[in-house]
Design a protein around this motif. Structure first.
Motif, PDB file in Angstrom:
ATOM      1  N   THR A  11       0.989  -1.208   0.070  1.00  0.00           N
ATOM      2  CA  THR A  11      -0.054  -0.014   0.060  1.00  0.00           C
ATOM      3  C   THR A  11       0.849   1.080   0.187  1.00  0.00           C
ATOM      4  O   THR A  11       2.080   1.173   0.487  1.00  0.00           O
ATOM      5  CB  THR A  11      -0.882  -0.100   1.352  1.00  0.00           C
ATOM      6  N   LYS A  12      -0.045   2.337  -0.574  1.00  0.00           N
ATOM      7  CA  LYS A  12       1.214   3.536  -0.762  1.00  0.00           C
ATOM      8  C   LYS A  12       0.556   4.445   0.238  1.00  0.00           C
ATOM      9  O   LYS A  12      -0.730   4.772  -0.076  1.00  0.00           O
ATOM     10  CB  LYS A  12       1.049   3.840  -2.179  1.00  0.00           C
ATOM     11  N   GLU A  13       1.271   5.045   0.993  1.00  0.00           N
ATOM     12  CA  GLU A  13       0.915   6.248   1.778  1.00  0.00           C
ATOM     13  C   GLU A  13       1.112   7.465   1.177  1.00  0.00           C
ATOM     14  O   GLU A  13       2.147   7.700   0.780  1.00  0.00           O
ATOM     15  CB  GLU A  13       1.231   6.165   3.278  1.00  0.00           C
ATOM     16  N   ILE A  14       0.120   8.288   1.269  1.00  0.00           N
ATOM     17  CA  ILE A  14       0.057   9.797   0.598  1.00  0.00           C
ATOM     18  C   ILE A  14       0.691  10.539   1.577  1.00  0.00           C
ATOM     19  O   ILE A  14       0.325  10.457   2.769  1.00  0.00           O
ATOM     20  CB  ILE A  14      -1.195  10.301   0.100  1.00  0.00           C
ATOM     21  N   THR A  15       1.690  11.179   1.415  1.00  0.00           N
ATOM     22  CA  THR A  15       2.362  11.899   2.492  1.00  0.00           C
ATOM     23  C   THR A  15       2.090  13.285   2.425  1.00  0.00           C
ATOM     24  O   THR A  15       2.109  14.132   3.463  1.00  0.00           O
ATOM     25  CB  THR A  15       3.829  11.771   2.652  1.00  0.00           C
ATOM     26  N   GLN A  16       1.538  13.972   1.565  1.00  0.00           N
ATOM     27  CA  GLN A  16       0.941  15.435   1.493  1.00  0.00           C
ATOM     28  C   GLN A  16      -0.343  15.592   1.693  1.00  0.00           C
ATOM     29  O   GLN A  16      -1.000  14.552   1.141  1.00  0.00           O
ATOM     30  CB  GLN A  16       1.513  16.152   0.079  1.00  0.00           C
ATOM     31  N   PRO A  17      -0.785  16.611   2.166  1.00  0.00           N
ATOM     32  CA  PRO A  17      -2.426  16.720   2.231  1.00  0.00           C
ATOM     33  C   PRO A  17      -2.790  17.231   1.004  1.00  0.00           C
ATOM     34  O   PRO A  17      -2.464  18.085   0.431  1.00  0.00           O
ATOM     35  CB  PRO A  17      -2.373  18.161   3.164  1.00  0.00           C
ATOM     36  N   MET A  18      -3.221  16.285   0.135  1.00  0.00           N
ATOM     37  CA  MET A  18      -3.401  16.387  -1.180  1.00  0.00           C
ATOM     38  C   MET A  18      -4.713  17.363  -1.181  1.00  0.00           C
ATOM     39  O   MET A  18      -5.437  17.374  -0.779  1.00  0.00           O
ATOM     40  CB  MET A  18      -4.032  14.982  -2.103  1.00  0.00           C
ATOM     41  N   GLY A  19      -4.409  18.195  -2.313  1.00  0.00           N
ATOM     42  CA  GLY A  19      -5.444  19.058  -2.797  1.00  0.00           C
ATOM     43  C   GLY A  19      -5.266  20.340  -2.204  1.00  0.00           C
ATOM     44  O   GLY A  19      -5.592  21.476  -2.596  1.00  0.00           O
ATOM     45  N   ASP A  20      -4.163  20.636  -1.417  1.00  0.00           N
ATOM     46  CA  ASP A  20      -3.692  21.831  -0.410  1.00  0.00           C
ATOM     47  C   ASP A  20      -2.809  22.481  -1.543  1.00  0.00           C
ATOM     48  O   ASP A  20      -1.744  22.532  -1.228  1.00  0.00           O
ATOM     49  CB  ASP A  20      -3.243  21.638   0.790  1.00  0.00           C
ATOM     50  N   VAL A  21      -3.425  22.819  -2.718  1.00  0.00           N
ATOM     51  CA  VAL A  21      -2.282  23.426  -3.785  1.00  0.00           C
ATOM     52  C   VAL A  21      -2.612  24.773  -3.965  1.00  0.00           C
ATOM     53  O   VAL A  21      -2.190  25.415  -4.880  1.00  0.00           O
ATOM     54  CB  VAL A  21      -2.456  22.651  -5.202  1.00  0.00           C
ATOM     55  N   PRO A  80      -9.673  25.587  -6.324  1.00  0.00           N
ATOM     56  CA  PRO A  80      -9.865  26.542  -5.702  1.00  0.00           C
ATOM     57  C   PRO A  80      -9.496  26.239  -4.167  1.00  0.00           C
ATOM     58  O   PRO A  80      -9.123  25.170  -3.887  1.00  0.00           O
ATOM     59  CB  PRO A  80     -11.265  26.485  -5.402  1.00  0.00           C
ATOM     60  N   LYS A  81      -9.072  27.274  -3.466  1.00  0.00           N
ATOM     61  CA  LYS A  81      -8.630  27.194  -2.065  1.00  0.00           C
ATOM     62  C   LYS A  81      -9.681  26.490  -1.401  1.00  0.00           C
ATOM     63  O   LYS A  81     -10.778  26.391  -1.242  1.00  0.00           O
ATOM     64  CB  LYS A  81      -8.423  28.548  -1.440  1.00  0.00           C
ATOM     65  N   PRO A  82      -9.278  25.086  -0.736  1.00  0.00           N
ATOM     66  CA  PRO A  82     -10.250  24.193  -0.164  1.00  0.00           C
ATOM     67  C   PRO A  82     -10.821  24.900   1.197  1.00  0.00           C
ATOM     68  O   PRO A  82     -10.265  26.045   1.703  1.00  0.00           O
ATOM     69  CB  PRO A  82      -9.149  23.100   0.574  1.00  0.00           C
ATOM     70  N   PRO A  97     -10.431  16.979   1.954  1.00  0.00           N
ATOM     71  CA  PRO A  97      -9.625  17.482   0.859  1.00  0.00           C
ATOM     72  C   PRO A  97      -8.860  18.532   1.073  1.00  0.00           C
ATOM     73  O   PRO A  97      -9.254  19.668   1.677  1.00  0.00           O
ATOM     74  CB  PRO A  97     -10.468  17.652  -0.264  1.00  0.00           C
ATOM     75  N   GLY A  98      -7.534  18.383   1.049  1.00  0.00           N
ATOM     76  CA  GLY A  98      -6.538  19.603   1.478  1.00  0.00           C
ATOM     77  C   GLY A  98      -6.330  19.635   2.764  1.00  0.00           C
ATOM     78  O   GLY A  98      -5.595  20.652   3.249  1.00  0.00           O
ATOM     79  N   ALA A  99      -6.807  18.740   3.736  1.00  0.00           N
ATOM     80  CA  ALA A  99      -6.583  19.057   4.916  1.00  0.00           C
ATOM     81  C   ALA A  99      -6.060  17.882   5.746  1.00  0.00           C
ATOM     82  O   ALA A  99      -5.338  17.907   6.603  1.00  0.00           O
ATOM     83  CB  ALA A  99      -7.812  19.452   5.919  1.00  0.00           C
ATOM     84  N   THR A 100      -6.125  16.748   5.194  1.00  0.00           N
ATOM     85  CA  THR A 100      -5.672  15.514   5.643  1.00  0.00           C
ATOM     86  C   THR A 100      -4.648  14.620   4.694  1.00  0.00           C
ATOM     87  O   THR A 100      -4.800  14.616   3.425  1.00  0.00           O
ATOM     88  CB  THR A 100      -7.060  14.770   5.649  1.00  0.00           C
ATOM     89  N   THR A 101      -3.695  14.193   5.392  1.00  0.00           N
ATOM     90  CA  THR A 101      -2.581  13.390   4.662  1.00  0.00           C
ATOM     91  C   THR A 101      -3.363  11.842   4.533  1.00  0.00           C
ATOM     92  O   THR A 101      -3.568  11.390   5.555  1.00  0.00           O
ATOM     93  CB  THR A 101      -1.356  13.389   5.528  1.00  0.00           C
ATOM     94  N   LEU A 102      -3.511  11.566   3.493  1.00  0.00           N
ATOM     95  CA  LEU A 102      -4.381  10.434   3.118  1.00  0.00           C
ATOM     96  C   LEU A 102      -3.893   9.176   3.428  1.00  0.00           C
ATOM     97  O   LEU A 102      -2.398   8.904   3.150  1.00  0.00           O
ATOM     98  CB  LEU A 102      -4.803  10.467   1.635  1.00  0.00           C
ATOM     99  N   LYS A 103      -4.488   8.178   3.686  1.00  0.00           N
ATOM    100  CA  LYS A 103      -4.096   6.828   4.131  1.00  0.00           C
ATOM    101  C   LYS A 103      -5.066   5.691   3.221  1.00  0.00           C
ATOM    102  O   LYS A 103      -6.206   5.772   3.863  1.00  0.00           O
ATOM    103  CB  LYS A 103      -4.064   6.393   5.608  1.00  0.00           C
ATOM    104  N   PRO A 104      -4.481   5.207   2.259  1.00  0.00           N
ATOM    105  CA  PRO A 104      -5.386   4.268   1.812  1.00  0.00           C
ATOM    106  C   PRO A 104      -6.165   3.114   2.495  1.00  0.00           C
ATOM    107  O   PRO A 104      -5.508   2.306   3.393  1.00  0.00           O
ATOM    108  CB  PRO A 104      -4.419   3.383   0.613  1.00  0.00           C
ATOM    109  N   GLY A 105      -7.449   3.140   2.684  1.00  0.00           N
ATOM    110  CA  GLY A 105      -8.439   2.230   3.079  1.00  0.00           C
ATOM    111  C   GLY A 105      -8.647   2.782   4.702  1.00  0.00           C
ATOM    112  O   GLY A 105      -9.430   2.024   5.282  1.00  0.00           O
TER     113      GLY A 105
END
Ligand code: WTA
Length: 655
Positions: free
Chosen positions: A3-13, A20-22, A431-439
């Motif tokens: 499993t791949k862990e996403i380490t950045q809060p995705m969407g916070d771009v 748009p800003k989350p 979205p934009g606030a959480t560092t995601l963990k698959p599952g």
């Protein structure tokens, strides 16, 4: 697969044309969550401003989880109307904006429809007047048994306009199941259609309704919408919806409702007995649906939102109709299935309507993953910004495919854990606030206080890296208020096992970081293709067959459906097992409940493993169904340990 862990809060771009800003950043989340728990009255009073109130509330939270006195009220002295919040208040600014994009079952023969807020207003008022002319009044119940057509949304909103309580029955349910629900809530009117096209097939809804109504009170009226124009028989309880709407006035003032007046009843499966009528009320539910829709999907004005559920399930209630429309959104309503006419259908619709947020179930993701990437890649999915998952735990393979192939690594995935009973999302990344963990469903939404309890002692398990059953410590506005007509059952089911807590029925793990992972139901509820099914319901359907003496039903892991239905059947003396009888029982269950309840595997069981006091040991049956019979544990308490050998020898699921 790793499993791949996403380490950045995705969407916070940051705010760009595409992103748009989350609404909520990681810092906002922490602050707002703390505030929501510290002082719920202040927090929810502020959030209450999301709705238009006729009479503003002065009280916010008045709730008790105390044994013997389960009483849940939010905004109780406020008054409002749901349809006015979902339609009228948007008219000045968004009269010409599309409220609903309707996408037909077969895009080759029919076109999508775009219904503006003004048109929605018109149709809802007309349908409300039609219902009134059939004698429907404030507080009366209306059963809706419709395909996924705009009239389903009109009917829901028309009920809310005049204060009637709707109860939607999924169009895949059988006449028997429909009849039980009509009688269960003592409905005055049933709204149905001639036929329901789905995946290229047509379900004869009107004829199903006729059969159901044979077992209902004579005065129940049937309002029939034309969908295909196919031939149906007409009885004197029937009324032609299209003709009546043509004649009806397009003016209908919204009725003032108290925040705690019931909004709808939705029957759902539990671990015992027949399905129960979950009751949601007007103010708290609508507020919670609207708020979660906006924040969890990071919905911004002008976005196109698509939830692929059916309005027959709670997901369709909260995230096709009430949440999106309360926010003035454009919501897609899809009549079909993911694989018809081909496995590219979801992605074709996303591209066609430039969908920004897409919300579906793991079972659909797994089925489409199996169909191959070409189906996805040939469509332009660049409009997608947020992806959602709901209904069951999502396995990491499916999560990664959803992320890589559908989202191209650019779209945060919100894995939303919630239930019919909770009205809206309970645990979910933002979205934009959480560092995601698959599952993982990860974090509580605002105001939600999850606790992990030790299953047998009921003690609170503190700290991280722990496992137990998932309970909720205090009320939130979207919580169900009661079981229709049976408050005692409500107390017993949700507050009986662990005093002072709402019990979800799910197991969970809180990992080292404090993130929540749902591990699945700990009761006798199974989750088939994201649909809840009580094993007791399937058992009682099976034993209703003349040749069946006894039956026990359990879930087993299924590659696409998540769980499949495994039935052990003991026949009456003198009955011989055969493939024909197996077919007969499958058809029987379909007719008693509906296609979703059809057993995937039926094993003939000369006997069932029972304790000496006669209790079926389901633990053993689950293990055999899982093809994991080496670790059956202690079988010494069984009345007849030999039955287990026979069940193992003849097991149906061999991997
Ligand atoms: C399961 C659907 C894991 C869970 C909204 C729950 C999930 C039941 C998730 C409710 C998820 C729902 N992760 N499990 N994201 N979402 N469930 O009432 O077992 O049809 O109790 O509501 O589905 O199903 P229901």
């Amino acid at each position: 697969m790793k499993t791949k862990e996403i380490t950045q809060p995705m969407g916070d771009v940051g705010a760009t044309v595409d992103h748009p800003k989350p609404h909520v950043t990681a810092k906002d989340y922490a602050e707002m969550y703390a505030a929501s728990v510290r002082d719920p009255n202040t927090f929810w009073a502020e959030q209450g401003k999301r709705l238009d109130w006729i009479k503003p509330f002065s009280k916010v939270k008045n709730t008790s989880f105390e044994p013997g006195n389960i009483d849940i009220r939010w905004f109780e002295d406020g008054t409002l109307n749901v349809s006015a919040n979902c339609i009228d208040r948007h008219l000045a600014k968004r009269g010409d904006q599309t409220a609903i994009i309707w996408e037909p079952d077969d895009s080759r023969t029919e076109k999508a429809q775009h219904i503006t807020y003004r048109q929605l207003h018109n149709s809802v008022c007309k349908m409300a007047n039609v219902l009134r002319s059939l004698g429907v009044d404030k507080g009366d119940r209306v059963v809706i048994y419709l395909p996924m057509i705009p009239e389903a949304a009109f009917a829901m909103l028309a009920c809310t306009r005049i204060g009637a309580i709707h109860s939607i029955v999924f169009a895949g349910f059988s006449p028997d199941a429909l009849g039980a629900r009509i009688n269960g809530c003592d409905a005055k009117v049933v709204i149905t259609a001639d036929f329901a096209p789905r995946g290229g097939r047509e379900t004869p809804l009107k004829s199903n309704a006729d059969t159901a109504l044979l077992h209902c009170k004579e005065h129940v009226k049937c309002l029939v919408v034309k969908r295909t124009g196919g031939q149906t028989t007409w009885t004197n309880r029937d009324h032609d919806c299209n003709a009546m709407m043509d004649e009806a006035s397009a003016e209908c003032a919204p009725v003032e409702m108290a925040a705690e007046d019931p909004l709808f009843i939705l029957y759902t499966s539990g671990s015992t007995g027949q399905p129960k009528g979950v009751v949601h009320t007007t103010g708290g539910y609508l507020l919670y649906a609207a708020m979660t829709h906006q924040i969890v999907f990071d919905y911004h004005d002008g976005d196109i939102f698509w939830c692929t559920a059916d309005v027959g399930w709670v997901t369709g209630h909260s995230y096709i109709v009430y949440g999106p429309l309360a926010n003035g959104a454009t919501t897609v309503m899809f009549e079909g299935v993911p694989t018809y006419p081909d496995a590219g259908r979801f992605w074709e619709v996303c591209a066609e309507h430039k969908v920004n947020q897409f919300y579906t179930a793991p079972t659909a993701i797994r089925a489409l993953m199996g169909a191959g990437n070409d189906w996805v890649e040939k469509h332009d999915l660049s409009s997608l910004r947020v992806l959602g998952s709901v209904g069951e735990p999502i396995n990491p393979e499916a999560w990664n495919w959803y992320n890589d192939v559908v989202g191209k690594g650019n779209c945060p995935i919100v894995d939303t854990f919630w239930q019919t009973e909770t009205g809206g999302h309970m645990l979910t990344p933002l979205p934009g606030a959480t560092t995601l963990k698959p599952g993982a469903a990860q974090q509580p939404f605002f105001g939600v206080q999850p606790v992990v309890l030790e299953p047998t002692s009921g003690d609170v398990v503190e700290g991280n890296g722990v496992e137990g059953v998932l309970c909720i410590k205090d009320s939130w506005p979207g919580q169900m208020r009661t079981v229709w007509g049976d408050h005692e059952r409500f107390e017993k089911t949700y507050f009986g096992d662990y005093k002072g807590y709402y019990f979800s029925g799910d197991g969970c793990r809180r990992d080292e970081d404090g993130d929540y992972w749902i591990t699945g139901r700990v009761d006798d509820v199974i989750n088939v293709s994201g649909h809840r099914m009580g094993t007791a319901e399937v058992e009682s359907a099976l034993v209703a067959h003349a040749k069946v003496a006894e039956s026990a039903v359990v879930g087993y892991p299924h590659d696409v459906k998540g769980q499949g239905i495994y039935a052990y059947v003991t026949l009456m003396n003198g009955q011989e097992p055969s493939d024909e009888l197996r077919k007969e029982l499958e058809v029987w269950v379909r007719t008693e409940i509906g296609p979703i309840a059809k057993p995937d595997l039926i094993q003939w069981a000369p006997g069932l493993p029972k304790t000496r006091s006669g209790k079926i040991m389901r633990r053993i049956l689950r293990k055999i169904a899982e093809d994991d019979y080496d670790s059956l544990g202690d079988t010494s308490t069984l009345a007849d340990p030999l039955v287990v050998d026979d069940l193992i020898a003849n097991r149906m699921n061999r991997r």
